[in-house]
Each structure stands twice: as structure tokens, then as C-alpha cells.
Write a protein that holds these residues in place. Sequence first.
Motif, PDB file in Angstrom:
ATOM      1  N   THR A   1       0.833  -1.204   0.000  1.00 45.25           N
ATOM      2  CA  THR A   1       0.000   0.000   0.000  1.00 45.25           C
ATOM      3  C   THR A   1       0.871   1.258   0.000  1.00 45.25           C
ATOM      4  N   PHE A   2       0.266   2.358  -0.387  1.00 40.31           N
ATOM      5  CA  PHE A   2       0.919   3.662  -0.273  1.00 40.31           C
ATOM      6  C   PHE A   2       0.820   4.127   1.183  1.00 40.31           C
ATOM      7  N   ASP A   3       1.881   4.727   1.698  1.00 38.58           N
ATOM      8  CA  ASP A   3       1.770   5.257   3.060  1.00 38.58           C
ATOM      9  C   ASP A   3       1.339   6.728   3.009  1.00 38.58           C
TER      10      ASP A   3
ATOM     11  N   ILE B   1       4.830   1.335   0.894  1.00 42.51           N
ATOM     12  CA  ILE B   1       5.960   2.066   0.325  1.00 42.51           C
ATOM     13  C   ILE B   1       5.846   3.525   0.753  1.00 42.51           C
ATOM     14  N   THR B   2       6.980   4.145   0.843  1.00 46.78           N
ATOM     15  CA  THR B   2       7.025   5.521   1.305  1.00 46.78           C
ATOM     16  C   THR B   2       7.861   6.353   0.349  1.00 46.78           C
ATOM     17  N   GLN B   3       7.854   7.616   0.520  1.00 49.70           N
ATOM     18  CA  GLN B   3       8.674   8.519  -0.290  1.00 49.70           C
ATOM     19  C   GLN B   3       8.881   9.803   0.503  1.00 49.70           C
ATOM     20  N   VAL B   4       9.789  10.611   0.041  1.00 51.39           N
ATOM     21  CA  VAL B   4       9.892  11.956   0.585  1.00 51.39           C
ATOM     22  C   VAL B   4       8.968  12.807  -0.278  1.00 51.39           C
ATOM     23  N   PRO B   5       7.943  13.383   0.320  1.00 50.89           N
ATOM     24  CA  PRO B   5       6.978  14.123  -0.498  1.00 50.89           C
ATOM     25  C   PRO B   5       7.633  15.235  -1.290  1.00 50.89           C
ATOM     26  N   GLU B   6       7.062  15.523  -2.434  1.00 51.68           N
ATOM     27  CA  GLU B   6       7.532  16.639  -3.259  1.00 51.68           C
ATOM     28  C   GLU B   6       7.386  17.939  -2.472  1.00 51.68           C
ATOM     29  N   PRO B   7       8.239  18.945  -2.727  1.00 51.51           N
ATOM     30  CA  PRO B   7       8.117  20.234  -2.030  1.00 51.51           C
ATOM     31  C   PRO B   7       6.717  20.816  -2.133  1.00 51.51           C
ATOM     32  N   SER B   8       6.109  20.654  -3.289  1.00 53.34           N
ATOM     33  CA  SER B   8       4.764  21.215  -3.452  1.00 53.34           C
ATOM     34  C   SER B   8       3.780  20.533  -2.512  1.00 53.34           C
ATOM     35  N   THR B   9       3.973  19.210  -2.329  1.00 47.93           N
ATOM     36  CA  THR B   9       3.110  18.473  -1.420  1.00 47.93           C
ATOM     37  C   THR B   9       3.316  18.943   0.011  1.00 47.93           C
ATOM     38  N   ILE B  10       4.612  19.153   0.368  1.00 42.82           N
ATOM     39  CA  ILE B  10       4.927  19.643   1.708  1.00 42.82           C
ATOM     40  C   ILE B  10       4.309  21.024   1.906  1.00 42.82           C
ATOM     41  N   ALA B  11       4.435  21.849   0.868  1.00 39.54           N
ATOM     42  CA  ALA B  11       3.891  23.199   0.984  1.00 39.54           C
ATOM     43  C   ALA B  11       2.383  23.166   1.168  1.00 39.54           C
ATOM     44  N   LEU B  12       1.736  22.320   0.425  1.00 39.48           N
ATOM     45  CA  LEU B  12       0.280  22.217   0.571  1.00 39.48           C
ATOM     46  C   LEU B  12      -0.091  21.744   1.970  1.00 39.48           C
ATOM     47  N   GLY B  13       0.688  20.785   2.468  1.00 36.48           N
ATOM     48  CA  GLY B  13       0.447  20.292   3.816  1.00 36.48           C
ATOM     49  C   GLY B  13       0.629  21.389   4.844  1.00 36.48           C
ATOM     50  N   ALA B  14       1.696  22.167   4.675  1.00 42.97           N
ATOM     51  CA  ALA B  14       1.969  23.254   5.606  1.00 42.97           C
ATOM     52  C   ALA B  14       0.852  24.294   5.561  1.00 42.97           C
ATOM     53  N   LEU B  15       0.375  24.589   4.383  1.00 41.91           N
ATOM     54  CA  LEU B  15      -0.726  25.542   4.238  1.00 41.91           C
ATOM     55  C   LEU B  15      -1.965  25.046   4.980  1.00 41.91           C
TER      56      LEU B  15
ATOM     57  N   ARG C   1      10.822  -6.559  -1.877  1.00 40.65           N
ATOM     58  CA  ARG C   1      11.128  -5.135  -1.938  1.00 40.65           C
ATOM     59  C   ARG C   1      10.410  -4.538  -3.144  1.00 40.65           C
ATOM     60  N   ALA C   2       9.969  -3.322  -2.975  1.00 42.76           N
ATOM     61  CA  ALA C   2       9.263  -2.641  -4.063  1.00 42.76           C
ATOM     62  C   ALA C   2       9.816  -1.232  -4.191  1.00 42.76           C
ATOM     63  N   TRP C   3       9.814  -0.735  -5.413  1.00 45.01           N
ATOM     64  CA  TRP C   3      10.346   0.607  -5.611  1.00 45.01           C
ATOM     65  C   TRP C   3       9.839   1.214  -6.909  1.00 45.01           C
ATOM     66  N   ASP C   4      10.102   2.491  -7.034  1.00 49.10           N
ATOM     67  CA  ASP C   4       9.742   3.240  -8.236  1.00 49.10           C
ATOM     68  C   ASP C   4      10.482   2.631  -9.428  1.00 49.10           C
TER      69      ASP C   4
ATOM     70  N   ASP D   1      14.765   9.819  -3.059  1.00 49.28           N
ATOM     71  CA  ASP D   1      13.548  10.221  -2.339  1.00 49.28           C
ATOM     72  C   ASP D   1      12.277   9.798  -3.054  1.00 49.28           C
ATOM     73  N   LYS D   2      12.373   8.770  -3.871  1.00 47.63           N
ATOM     74  CA  LYS D   2      11.193   8.265  -4.565  1.00 47.63           C
ATOM     75  C   LYS D   2      10.640   7.040  -3.833  1.00 47.63           C
ATOM     76  N   GLY D   3       9.515   6.544  -4.307  1.00 46.57           N
ATOM     77  CA  GLY D   3       8.814   5.494  -3.584  1.00 46.57           C
ATOM     78  C   GLY D   3       9.607   4.202  -3.426  1.00 46.57           C
ATOM     79  N   TRP D   4       9.602   3.686  -2.226  1.00 49.11           N
ATOM     80  CA  TRP D   4      10.273   2.411  -1.944  1.00 49.11           C
ATOM     81  C   TRP D   4       9.668   1.805  -0.681  1.00 49.11           C
TER      82      TRP D   4
END
Lengths: 192, 198
Positions: free
Chosen positions: A40-42, A167-181, A117-120, A133-136
Motif C-alpha cells: 500500500t501507499f503510506d 511504500i514511502t517517499q519523501v513528499p515533493e516540495p509542493s506536497t509539503i507546501a500544501l500540507g503546511a498551508l 522489496r518494491a520501488w519506483d 527520495d522516490k517510492g520504496w
Amino acid sequence: MNKIATILGISAFAAISLQADQAINFSNAASAVGAGKLVTFDSSFGALSGQGVVNNAVGNAASYVAALFLIDGANATQLGGTQAFRNAGTSSPGTWVGQSRTAVGPAQGTTLSLQVRAWDAAFGSMEAAKAADKGWGQSAVFTFKDALSAPPAPGDIAMVNFTGFSITQVPEPSTIALGALGVAGLLFFRRK
Amino acid sequence: MALSASAATSSNIVGYVKVNLTSGFNLVANQLDNGAGNKVVDLFKAPLPEGFTVFKFNGTSYASISFVDNAWEGDDLNMTAAPGEGVFVRNTGGASAVTFVGEVKTGSSTVNLTGGNKFNIVSSVIPQQVKLDDAGFPATEGDSVFRFTGSSYASDSFVDNAWEGDSGGVAPTVKVGEAFFVRNAGADSAWTRNFVVN
């Protein structure tokens, strides 16, 4: 009465030889391992959190692959190639396209330690995807043993001890920004 | 009594199929009707190695009969291995072969596939090497086919309306004399073949 008789001679040669290797049905489909053992996606995938991994999901154009590894202490040996996850719209999200794998060497009946193991799929390995920082993601190490039923049963080679993982990833900056907003908005309304 | 001279013709195909048996387990099919009920005790004839055993799956477990002291014994001496069915054979001797003799079933023949994710051991009613989708196999979403390799299984599944797995994304091909497992994820269904001799 005329009788037309055609004589057939058909030989079926099953060139089969017993092997010491262990075959593994590398599949997490419900028909192989039971329901719910999904990838699943985290939460780092936002709205996709908790959903089964698929390629080209809405809001996430990436594709993903899975591979099976034989674990021996600190060593991890990939068994065969990668298998693609299914495309969005599949009836079986969270599962990869199954195919058999062979662990060469270990005799049937011996216990193996395995990991999925799974990855992008844009990357050659899980480590490379992780570094970018992509999905893994990876499963817990689980045991596998050909059950060696007599007569043999298809379920003998299923990865019944596999449990799903995310699987997890480091969110894109835009995603982080939206979250912060979003967080800022919540705080603003709470203060009012 | 008057006899008609008009041509009354019937067509059939009789012949034999030789299936090689390795030492150990083999998943085999008799695809010729022997005209006498296709009893295992008639199909596998002496001399057989001591302990030679035939297992027939009933959907949940196996019934078995063994050849011991030059005679068959076990759960069901009327056990059949008819066209469309399959049995596991445990060959306790060295590599050998069994020859099935009889008639190819013509017309419409049906093999029942129990659904609800149950396992079935089946075979093609017709003795031919054939890709399952060319043989009218009624695959439904989530079905799996397992072909015994002698020590393990090759498997293929029908997902998202396509075959995937060890056959490389096409329907599995079954050989003459080969039985295989089907795990039917759908409802009870039937695999019907219509074979006509021209």
C-alpha cells in the motif's frame, strides 16, 4: 455401416527432472497467499494513503516494481527479475504480476528467509529509489518452506508467511507546501 | 427384412496415448474413453512397481489406491480417470510409461469447475497440446492454473481480463496426457468442448 477409424499414436513426453532447488510462487494475489497481504501507499502519498499500490494512480504518475530477495544474514540476493505492479483500474490493487522464482541450491524442505522489496520503476534498485527520495518499501523478512505435501499441492510453494507492507517517499516540495498551508489554515481558524 | 444400401456412416477416432512417467509424482490424464468406465485399475495394468499409487482429488482431499503384492487396494477400487479428469500417480519404480487406449470423445463434452476459489484437477477432454484459450477454457477474473513440473508448479493467473505468470503473459499450454489444477475464483462453471470428426 462404414466405420471410419483413425488410429492416433501420440506420445506425451514430460521431460521432468527432480531438482534440489526451491520454487516459490512469487505472488501476493489473494488466490495465492490469502486476502489482505497487499502493498500500500503510506501517508507520504497524501490522498493515496492506505490504498493498494498501482501504476499511474490518480495524482501519482509513477510505476512500481517488486522483487524477491533471499536473505542470508546481511546478504540479500535478488531471485530473478522484477515484476510490475498493476495499472490503475485493476481489480487487484496492491498486487504485482505474479511469476515463479527459483532459489537455486537450497533443497526442498529447507527453510528460507525471504523479503519482498518494491520501488519506483524509474530506478534500478530499491536503494537507488530511496536515495532519490522516490517510492520504496520492503516487507519484513519472512520464512518460506516448500510444504512438500504428498501428493504435491499448488499451495506448497505459496509465500503464505508474507505480510503486506507500505511504500514511502519523501513528499515533493509542493506536497509539503500544501500540507503546511493546511496546517496553517487549521491553526488560523482555531485561534479565531 | 429389407436392408438399405444407403450409406450410413459413423465417425470416430480410436487410438492410444503414451504418457511417460518419471519416478515420483506425475499429474496425468487419460484422454481416451476405454469404453469400460475408465477405471484406474483397468488403465494402469500390471506389471507395476510395488507401492505404485494413484491419487484422485475430490475437491478437499485425496482418495488413493495402491498396487501392493500384485493387487490393487485402497479407498476406492472403482476410482476413475476419465477424459477431462486427472490423477496424481506416484511411480515407485524407475522412469516408465503408461499407454491409454480408447476413443476420443466426440460431440459436446463438459468438464465441471467448482468455483468459490476451490481447486479442481482437470484435463482437456481431447488429447491435444493446446493453449487453454484456444480450447475454450472459461477463465474468469482471479482464476489460477497450476501445472505440475515434477518437483513444483508453474502457475498462471487470469487478472484484469488477461493471463499473467509463468507462461509469459499468454494462456498456459497443456500437453497431451497432462492434467492440471484450476483454482476457480468465480462461480461454479463448465469447460465445454465440441469436437467433431469431419
